[in-house]
Design a protein around this motif. Structure first.
Motif, PDB file in Angstrom:
ATOM      1  N   ALA A 335       0.817  -1.220   0.000  1.00  0.00           N
ATOM      2  CA  ALA A 335       0.000   0.000   0.000  1.00  0.00           C
ATOM      3  C   ALA A 335       0.848   1.267   0.000  1.00  0.00           C
ATOM      4  CB  ALA A 335      -0.926   0.002   1.212  1.00  0.00           C
ATOM      5  N   GLY A 336       2.179   1.120   0.051  1.00  0.00           N
ATOM      6  CA  GLY A 336       3.057   2.280  -0.003  1.00  0.00           C
ATOM      7  C   GLY A 336       3.428   2.858   1.347  1.00  0.00           C
ATOM      8  N   TYR A 337       3.126   2.150   2.441  1.00  0.00           N
ATOM      9  CA  TYR A 337       3.466   2.658   3.770  1.00  0.00           C
ATOM     10  C   TYR A 337       4.911   2.290   4.118  1.00  0.00           C
ATOM     11  CZ  TYR A 337      -1.516   3.482   4.434  1.00  0.00           C
ATOM     12  OH  TYR A 337      -2.801   3.938   4.300  1.00  0.00           O
ATOM     13  N   ARG A 338       5.596   3.246   4.749  1.00  0.00           N
ATOM     14  CA  ARG A 338       6.968   3.029   5.203  1.00  0.00           C
ATOM     15  C   ARG A 338       6.973   3.095   6.731  1.00  0.00           C
ATOM     16  NH1 ARG A 338       6.948   6.709   1.168  1.00  0.00           N
ATOM     17  NH2 ARG A 338       7.333   8.490   2.549  1.00  0.00           N
ATOM     18  N   ASP A 339       7.112   1.938   7.361  1.00  0.00           N
ATOM     19  CA  ASP A 339       7.040   1.840   8.818  1.00  0.00           C
ATOM     20  C   ASP A 339       8.446   1.758   9.412  1.00  0.00           C
ATOM     21  OD1 ASP A 339       4.256   1.794   8.684  1.00  0.00           O
ATOM     22  OD2 ASP A 339       4.212  -0.391   8.455  1.00  0.00           O
ATOM     23  N   SER A 340       8.607   2.327  10.601  1.00  0.00           N
ATOM     24  CA  SER A 340       9.915   2.300  11.249  1.00  0.00           C
ATOM     25  C   SER A 340       9.762   2.338  12.758  1.00  0.00           C
ATOM     26  CB  SER A 340      10.778   3.477  10.789  1.00  0.00           C
ATOM     27  OG  SER A 340      10.172   4.713  11.120  1.00  0.00           O
ATOM     28  N   LEU A 341      10.786   1.852  13.445  1.00  0.00           N
ATOM     29  CA  LEU A 341      10.891   1.925  14.895  1.00  0.00           C
ATOM     30  C   LEU A 341      12.150   2.709  15.208  1.00  0.00           C
ATOM     31  CD1 LEU A 341      10.038  -1.215  13.989  1.00  0.00           C
ATOM     32  CD2 LEU A 341       9.689  -1.405  16.455  1.00  0.00           C
ATOM     33  N   ASN A 342      12.121   3.490  16.277  1.00  0.00           N
ATOM     34  CA  ASN A 342      13.288   4.307  16.575  1.00  0.00           C
ATOM     35  C   ASN A 342      13.497   4.430  18.066  1.00  0.00           C
ATOM     36  OD1 ASN A 342      12.006   7.028  17.573  1.00  0.00           O
ATOM     37  ND2 ASN A 342      10.850   6.442  15.733  1.00  0.00           N
ATOM     38  N   GLY A 343      14.726   4.691  18.424  1.00  0.00           N
ATOM     39  CA  GLY A 343      15.087   4.954  19.817  1.00  0.00           C
ATOM     40  C   GLY A 343      16.308   5.844  19.847  1.00  0.00           C
ATOM     41  N   ASN A 344      16.387   6.733  20.818  1.00  0.00           N
ATOM     42  CA  ASN A 344      17.578   7.568  20.930  1.00  0.00           C
ATOM     43  C   ASN A 344      17.765   8.057  22.351  1.00  0.00           C
ATOM     44  OD1 ASN A 344      16.632  10.522  21.259  1.00  0.00           O
ATOM     45  ND2 ASN A 344      15.363   9.784  19.554  1.00  0.00           N
ATOM     46  N   VAL A 345      19.008   8.314  22.666  1.00  0.00           N
ATOM     47  CA  VAL A 345      19.402   8.913  23.945  1.00  0.00           C
ATOM     48  C   VAL A 345      20.277  10.113  23.610  1.00  0.00           C
ATOM     49  CG1 VAL A 345      20.609   8.592  26.139  1.00  0.00           C
ATOM     50  CG2 VAL A 345      19.359   6.673  25.110  1.00  0.00           C
ATOM     51  N   SER A 346      19.949  11.270  24.181  1.00  0.00           N
ATOM     52  CA  SER A 346      20.710  12.478  23.872  1.00  0.00           C
ATOM     53  C   SER A 346      21.005  13.262  25.138  1.00  0.00           C
ATOM     54  CB  SER A 346      19.950  13.350  22.875  1.00  0.00           C
ATOM     55  OG  SER A 346      18.747  13.840  23.446  1.00  0.00           O
ATOM     56  N   HIS A 347      22.145  13.950  25.088  1.00  0.00           N
ATOM     57  CA  HIS A 347      22.521  14.843  26.180  1.00  0.00           C
ATOM     58  C   HIS A 347      23.019  16.139  25.557  1.00  0.00           C
ATOM     59  CE1 HIS A 347      25.568  16.665  28.925  1.00  0.00           C
ATOM     60  NE2 HIS A 347      24.546  16.542  29.768  1.00  0.00           N
ATOM     61  N   THR A 348      22.470  17.273  25.995  1.00  0.00           N
ATOM     62  CA  THR A 348      22.902  18.575  25.485  1.00  0.00           C
ATOM     63  C   THR A 348      23.133  19.523  26.650  1.00  0.00           C
ATOM     64  OG1 THR A 348      20.609  19.351  25.242  1.00  0.00           O
ATOM     65  CG2 THR A 348      21.637  18.319  23.323  1.00  0.00           C
ATOM     66  N   LEU A 349      24.095  20.399  26.474  1.00  0.00           N
ATOM     67  CA  LEU A 349      24.374  21.459  27.435  1.00  0.00           C
ATOM     68  C   LEU A 349      24.549  22.737  26.635  1.00  0.00           C
ATOM     69  CD1 LEU A 349      24.947  22.544  30.238  1.00  0.00           C
ATOM     70  CD2 LEU A 349      27.329  21.768  30.009  1.00  0.00           C
TER      71      LEU A 349
END
Length: 582
Positions: A335-349
């Motif tokens: 049907a043209g769907y693009r599925d994805s799973l994601n995860g991230n960890v970020s630290h900013t100062l």
């Protein structure tokens, strides 16, 4: 032996470069500027005059042929009644050939006859290309000046209208340009045989080793039996190239043998691919004027669990930000769907705000590059420390929707068109978050060519958050930096809290930039940026940045280096950016 030596000597004499005689050869042409330029570039006497083997006898031969050579050349520009006055002089060993060209008036296009045979003569009235449209797109109209190059281009353009849609085997049966010197007109006639209308057949895939055929088939926009259209093949090939699975892709339709196949006028499609390596690793270094020096590591697995899933992991270590991201992209569905799973960890100062964020989520996207939509769901936890203030931890389960419109003449280096990104993200209930909120965010960028070498670029961003006390810092707004308000430090514009700058509920920024391209690749820019972020509309007072910069059209997109003055701070800042941020 003497005979052999003599032969060798004569051979060496003939093949070794010969020094030019003391005599010199010159050509002087008197003609209207465009024709003079043409003759000085293509006239045989001009091209051969510096040949080391030139001699007076050969020069005289070329001189005798030059008037006809001149007539033939300027006839390509539409001058068929030219008068050539040649003179030949020997000025103390310098041989000078002079030509005075009276071009006369150029001929104009007279009658134009376009004739079409083949299936196009009996096709449905609403079928494309239509005969009426073909007459409209014909380039050489009656009364226009006639040039050979324009005539050739008009024929190519007309034939292309057939080749790209429905009639890929069309050909020019005959073409004629008859000049009438009495009326100074040229009658044009061309006949094109469209051949048979061609339809697409079944698709054959060659080169798959690790992946299932569905990886290719689900990206195919072409249904068997559909009328041939070259753009469909290009779309199919582009989708495969952008999928990330393949090192090279070739999509072709066998139109030439369609009449000999079991099903006449059916062109089978052949897809030939070479797969990328399953595991790819990379390391890189760089520098951002926003977040400082950068070290980046990446690992990609293009066939996770042998299911055609694409895992992309990236570790980015910057002076002011450290991010670990991981995404799993599933193959595109039928049907043209693009599925994805994601995860991230970020630290900013940044600007006194120390933030650590952990996210996991799922996303579904659909549509082509010009109109891409997506929905997502994320679970977020966030911990913040504010200099001179307290610490805070929040969590939220969010739902989001976004749409991206890209309508530009070039994806990497646009000169005309616009980009628009609209997104809504919110926590709908308090049971899955510290509190409900809704973030609405709109960014747009427009390109307009003022002249062929001067370009206008305008950028705007607006956003608001309903439920400030409940929204994590990640969903609030700060401004300043390379892609925001230049002249100010990255994310330095926002709400003052303690000794830090934190996000606000509202943001509004804008930019107007004029680029003057000095060459095809290099340009200079002047710009004015304005904007700010705040918690209330009353506090949303814009600050201004002004500057100049250099631009380079790189293979990766535009690269800019700017020096900007922040009016509110009285400081100058250097900014560097690459590509189009959409």
């Amino acid at each position: 032996m003497r005979r052999i030596l003599l032969i060798c000597f004569l051979w060496l004499f003939w093949t070794l470069p010969v020094q030019a005689e003391s005599a010199h050869y010159q050509v002087e042409i008197t003609a209207p500027p465009p024709l003079k330029d043409l003759l000085q570039k293509h006239l045989d006497m001009v091209k051969w005059r510096d040949n080391p083997r030139m001699n007076p006898a050969e020069w005289q031969r070329l001189f005798s042929q030059a008037p006809q050579n001149i007539k033939d050349l300027i006839a390509t520009e539409g001058y068929f009644a030219a008068k050539i006055s040649p003179t030949f002089e020997n000025q103390n060993g310098v041989y000078v050939a002079k030509f005075v060209v009276e071009a006369g008036a150029p001929v104009l296009v007279g009658d134009v006859s376009l004739k079409f045979t083949g299936d196009i003569a009996t096709q449905a009235a609403d079928a494309k290309p239509s005969i009426e449209k073909l007459h409209e797109v014909w380039l050489l109209k009656k009364g226009e000046p006639f040039r050979q190059e324009d005539w050739n281009q008009a024929k190519r353009k007309l034939l292309t209208e057939f080749l790209v849609e429905r009639y890929p085997n069309a050909s020019i049966s005959s073409s004629k340009a008859e000049v009438n010197l009495e009326t100074q007109t040229v009658a044009l006639s061309i006949e094109i045989n469209s051949g048979s209308a061609i339809r697409f057949g079944d698709t054959t895939i060659v080169g798959l080793k690790r992946y299932k055929p569905g990886v290719v088939e689900n990206l195919n926009p072409i249904k068997a039996g559909r009328i041939y259209n070259q753009s469909d093949l290009l779309t199919f090939q582009t989708r495969l190239q952008e999928s990330g699975y393949f090192q090279s892709v070739e999509v072709t339709a066998d139109t030439l043998n369609s009449s000999n196949s079991a099903e006449p006028n059916i062109a089978p499609i052949k897809v030939t691919v070479i797969e990328n390596r399953s595991i790819k690793m990379g390391i890189g270094a760089g520098y951002s004027t926003n977040t400082g020096p950068r070290l980046q590591l990446s690992v990609d697995d293009l066939n996770l669990f042998n299911m055609g899933w694409r895992l992309s992991s990236n570790l980015k270590l910057e002076q002011d930000a450290q991010v670990l991201t991981s995404e799993i992209h599933l193959p595109t569905t039928k049907a043209g769907y693009r599925d994805s799973l994601n995860g991230n960890v970020s630290h900013t100062l940044v600007e006194g705000l120390d933030s650590t964020v952990t996210q996991v989520g799922v996303k579904r996207a659909w549509g082509d590059r010009k109109r891409e939509q997506y929905v997502n769901a994320n679970l977020l936890t966030e911990s913040t420390k504010v200099d001179g203030a307290g610490n805070e931890s929040t969590y939220a389960a969010t739902l989001g929707y976004g749409i991206i419109l890209r309508h530009t003449d070039n994806d990497l280096n646009p000169t005309r068109g616009y980009l628009l990104n609209v997104q809504f993200t919110g926590a709908p209930t308090t049971s899955t978050a510290n509190g409900s909120f809704l973030q609405s965010h709109v960014k747009t960028q427009a390109y307009y060519p003022i002249t062929s070498s001067t370009q206008l670029i305008a950028r705007a961003e607006i956003g608001l958050v309903n439920g400030k006390n409940s929204a994590p810092e990640l969903y609030l707004f700060r401004a300043g930096g390379d892609q925001s308000v230049r002249g100010y430090a990255y994310q330095s514009l926002g709400v003052t809290e303690g000794d830090a700058t934190v996000g606000g509920r509202y943001i509004a920024t804008g930019s107007v930039e004029v680029v003057q391209w000095l060459t095809s690749q290099w340009g200079a820019a002047v710009f004015v940026d304005a904007g700010n972020a705040a918690n209330t509309l009353q506090d949303l007072s814009p600050v201004y940045g002004y500057g100049v910069g250099a631009r380079w059209k790189s293979p990766l997109g535009p690269i800019g280096a700017d020096i900007a003055y922040g009016e509110a701070t009285g400081e100058y800042r250097f900014h560097f950016n690459i590509g189009v941020a959409f």
